[in-house]
Design a protein around this motif. Structure first.
Motif, PDB file in Angstrom:
ATOM      1  N   PRO A 234       7.261   5.689  10.746  1.00 61.67           N
ATOM      2  CA  PRO A 234       7.761   5.475   9.385  1.00 61.67           C
ATOM      3  C   PRO A 234       6.636   5.026   8.454  1.00 61.67           C
ATOM      4  CG  PRO A 234       9.106   4.335  11.020  1.00 61.67           C
ATOM      5  CD  PRO A 234       7.864   4.764  11.716  1.00 61.67           C
ATOM      6  N   ILE A 235       6.892   5.176   7.171  1.00 57.16           N
ATOM      7  CA  ILE A 235       5.935   4.695   6.168  1.00 57.16           C
ATOM      8  C   ILE A 235       6.122   3.193   6.043  1.00 57.16           C
ATOM      9  CG2 ILE A 235       5.227   4.828   3.757  1.00 57.16           C
ATOM     10  CD1 ILE A 235       6.486   7.670   3.740  1.00 57.16           C
ATOM     11  N   ASP A 236       5.124   2.445   6.488  1.00 55.02           N
ATOM     12  CA  ASP A 236       5.228   0.994   6.431  1.00 55.02           C
ATOM     13  C   ASP A 236       4.205   0.426   5.442  1.00 55.02           C
ATOM     14  OD1 ASP A 236       2.800   1.289   7.726  1.00 55.02           O
ATOM     15  OD2 ASP A 236       3.543   0.622   9.673  1.00 55.02           O
ATOM     16  N   ARG A 237       4.163  -0.884   5.353  1.00 56.41           N
ATOM     17  CA  ARG A 237       3.279  -1.532   4.387  1.00 56.41           C
ATOM     18  C   ARG A 237       1.808  -1.211   4.667  1.00 56.41           C
ATOM     19  NH1 ARG A 237       3.679  -5.781   0.786  1.00 56.41           N
ATOM     20  NH2 ARG A 237       1.706  -6.847   0.359  1.00 56.41           N
ATOM     21  N   VAL A 238       1.425  -1.124   5.926  1.00 58.70           N
ATOM     22  CA  VAL A 238       0.030  -0.833   6.268  1.00 58.70           C
ATOM     23  C   VAL A 238      -0.368   0.541   5.758  1.00 58.70           C
ATOM     24  CG1 VAL A 238      -1.583  -0.459   8.178  1.00 58.70           C
ATOM     25  CG2 VAL A 238       0.044  -2.356   8.278  1.00 58.70           C
ATOM     26  N   MET A 239       0.491   1.537   5.975  1.00 67.35           N
ATOM     27  CA  MET A 239       0.188   2.892   5.523  1.00 67.35           C
ATOM     28  C   MET A 239       0.131   2.953   3.995  1.00 67.35           C
ATOM     29  SD  MET A 239       2.230   6.473   6.307  1.00 67.35           S
ATOM     30  CE  MET A 239       2.177   6.217   8.088  1.00 67.35           C
ATOM     31  N   ALA A 240       1.070   2.263   3.329  1.00 67.60           N
ATOM     32  CA  ALA A 240       1.080   2.250   1.865  1.00 67.60           C
ATOM     33  C   ALA A 240      -0.154   1.550   1.314  1.00 67.60           C
ATOM     34  CB  ALA A 240       2.351   1.563   1.362  1.00 67.60           C
ATOM     35  N   ALA A 241      -0.561   0.450   1.945  1.00 67.28           N
ATOM     36  CA  ALA A 241      -1.737  -0.285   1.486  1.00 67.28           C
ATOM     37  C   ALA A 241      -3.003   0.552   1.627  1.00 67.28           C
ATOM     38  CB  ALA A 241      -1.877  -1.591   2.262  1.00 67.28           C
ATOM     39  N   ALA A 242      -3.089   1.343   2.691  1.00 66.30           N
ATOM     40  CA  ALA A 242      -4.255   2.202   2.888  1.00 66.30           C
ATOM     41  C   ALA A 242      -4.346   3.257   1.787  1.00 66.30           C
ATOM     42  CB  ALA A 242      -4.187   2.871   4.252  1.00 66.30           C
ATOM     43  N   LEU A 243      -3.198   3.804   1.386  1.00 67.30           N
ATOM     44  CA  LEU A 243      -3.193   4.781   0.299  1.00 67.30           C
ATOM     45  C   LEU A 243      -3.648   4.151  -1.014  1.00 67.30           C
ATOM     46  CD1 LEU A 243      -0.731   7.552  -0.550  1.00 67.30           C
ATOM     47  CD2 LEU A 243      -0.998   5.716  -2.223  1.00 67.30           C
ATOM     48  N   LEU A 244      -3.147   2.946  -1.294  1.00 62.33           N
ATOM     49  CA  LEU A 244      -3.524   2.270  -2.539  1.00 62.33           C
ATOM     50  C   LEU A 244      -5.004   1.935  -2.555  1.00 62.33           C
ATOM     51  CD1 LEU A 244      -0.498  -0.155  -3.036  1.00 62.33           C
ATOM     52  CD2 LEU A 244      -0.891   2.066  -4.095  1.00 62.33           C
ATOM     53  N   ALA A 245      -5.537   1.519  -1.423  1.00 61.27           N
ATOM     54  CA  ALA A 245      -6.966   1.201  -1.356  1.00 61.27           C
ATOM     55  C   ALA A 245      -7.806   2.433  -1.639  1.00 61.27           C
ATOM     56  CB  ALA A 245      -7.306   0.635   0.021  1.00 61.27           C
ATOM     57  N   ASP A 246      -7.350   3.576  -1.167  1.00 60.40           N
ATOM     58  CA  ASP A 246      -8.065   4.828  -1.407  1.00 60.40           C
ATOM     59  C   ASP A 246      -8.029   5.188  -2.886  1.00 60.40           C
ATOM     60  OD1 ASP A 246      -9.365   7.332  -0.651  1.00 60.40           O
ATOM     61  OD2 ASP A 246      -7.435   8.271  -1.027  1.00 60.40           O
ATOM     62  N   ASP A 247      -6.867   5.005  -3.532  1.00 60.26           N
ATOM     63  CA  ASP A 247      -6.723   5.371  -4.937  1.00 60.26           C
ATOM     64  C   ASP A 247      -7.432   4.410  -5.881  1.00 60.26           C
ATOM     65  OD1 ASP A 247      -5.309   7.586  -4.340  1.00 60.26           O
ATOM     66  OD2 ASP A 247      -3.451   6.991  -5.321  1.00 60.26           O
TER      67      ASP A 247
END
Length: 350
Positions: A234-247
């Motif tokens: 599932p999409i969890d906080r860790v995965m979402a945080a990694a996307l934000l860090a990239d952006d």
């Protein structure tokens, strides 16, 4: 709205144009006016929607156009990005023939509804501005409806022809503010449910607080859904945080070279690939995107952009801008890449 990833239920009615549209204090007036225009009312015309990128202006125009067609399948409707109108005007000007101008006017003046998404590119084209004014005159005389979106307040239209600016100001102006965190959370819940995507509450809260609008969220969902399928979780906080860090990676001042590097990096290409003569689809889409973003963020001329991208002629550059605008409007993943690159140069003129 993105289609659901679940198979359609044959026992249910197909979704309506406004299904899934979130109405809140940020967009209630714009929503009500657009629905009136869809019903054929002309009192709200021209309808001018003002708001930042990602606030849902394009979604309202799309739903309004679809609503009008559902009510009258024979209605003549044009829904186009502003860059397309600019490109069409310059193509007619390049041909410099009465037939070319007649064809363009036949296309845009014999309509029941003209909707232009983002008028801002017209401010860089006196030719397009000069053509828009009589186009609005003829549509008004014929009882047709007009709706447009802009990012700027009407008070900042001093560079526009006065009569054209006054005509737009005389219509119904509806401001759309960027969605607040509650609306962004609702949006994430609705979209992930429709797509059958599992996202934790912590990830939803993180993305809702970080996003600047619906378009950004659409792109994030598309990218996270792909990551979740690859990782099989599932999409969890860790995965979402990694996307934000990239952006949120920073970048130097906007230039054609830096923008080209940013686009090439996103697509796993080299800058020289964007400048090459290859017409492979894997290169054409990022090349068009790099040209459009360079045009927006640096205000470079078509000639300058042509020189920077493999000595292409201005007509090819205008076509690239047009194609990229259409792609962004129809592909959430490409729209997300575009928005991420724009944010890197948030202080640059757009």
């Amino acid at each position: 709205m993105e289609p659901s990833s679940r198979p359609p239920d044959p026992g249910r009615n197909p979704p309506g144009p406004w299904d899934g549209f979130l109405v809140g204090p940020e967009n209630s007036l714009a929503h009500a006016a657009a629905r009136e225009l869809a019903r054929g009312a002309t009192g709200e015309s021209p309808l001018v929607l003002i708001g930042p990128s990602g606030s849902g202006k394009s979604r309202i125009l799309e739903a309004m156009a679809a609503d009008r067609v559902s009510r009258n399948s024979g209605a003549a409707i044009a829904l186009i990005p502003g860059e397309v109108f600019v490109s069409d005007c310059h193509e007619a000007g390049d041909l410099n023939s009465s037939e070319a101008w007649s064809e363009l006017r036949l296309r845009y003046r014999n309509l029941d509804l003209l909707a232009i998404d983002d008028l801002n590119p017209l401010s860089r084209s006196p030719l397009a501005l000069a053509e828009l004014e009589p186009t609005l005159d003829e549509l008004d005389a014929a009882g047709a409806s007009v709706a447009v979106t802009v990012r700027d307040d009407p008070g900042r239209w001093e560079s526009w022809p006065r009569r054209l600016a006054d005509r737009l100001r005389a219509g119904l102006t509806a401001r759309i503010d960027g969605p607040g965190p509650p609306s962004r959370r609702r949006f994430l819940l609705d979209r992930t449910r429709a797509r059958g995507v599992a996202m934790t509450a912590e990830a939803i809260d993180l993305l809702a607080e970080a996003a600047d609008g619906y378009r950004t969220l659409e792109g994030w969902i598309a990218r996270l859904e792909l990551n979740a399928r690859v990782d099989r979780r599932p999409i969890d906080r860790v995965m979402a945080a990694a996307l934000l860090a990239d952006d949120e990676a920073t970048a130097p001042a906007a230039s054609i070279a830096e923008i080209s590097r940013a686009v090439a990096s996103r697509f796993g290409l080299r800058v020289r690939d964007l400048r090459s003569s290859s017409r492979r689809a894997a290169l054409v889409v990022p090349r068009h995107l790099a040209i459009l973003l360079s045009r927006e963020l640096t205000r470079s001329s078509f000639a300058s952009l042509g020189a920077a991208f493999g000595d292409r002629d201005p007509k090819s550059i205008r076509h690239a801008c047009r194609a990229a605008s259409i792609r962004i409007a129809n592909d959430p993943a490409i729209a997300s890449v575009a928005e991420a690159i724009r944010r890197k140069w948030a202080d640059a003129p757009a």
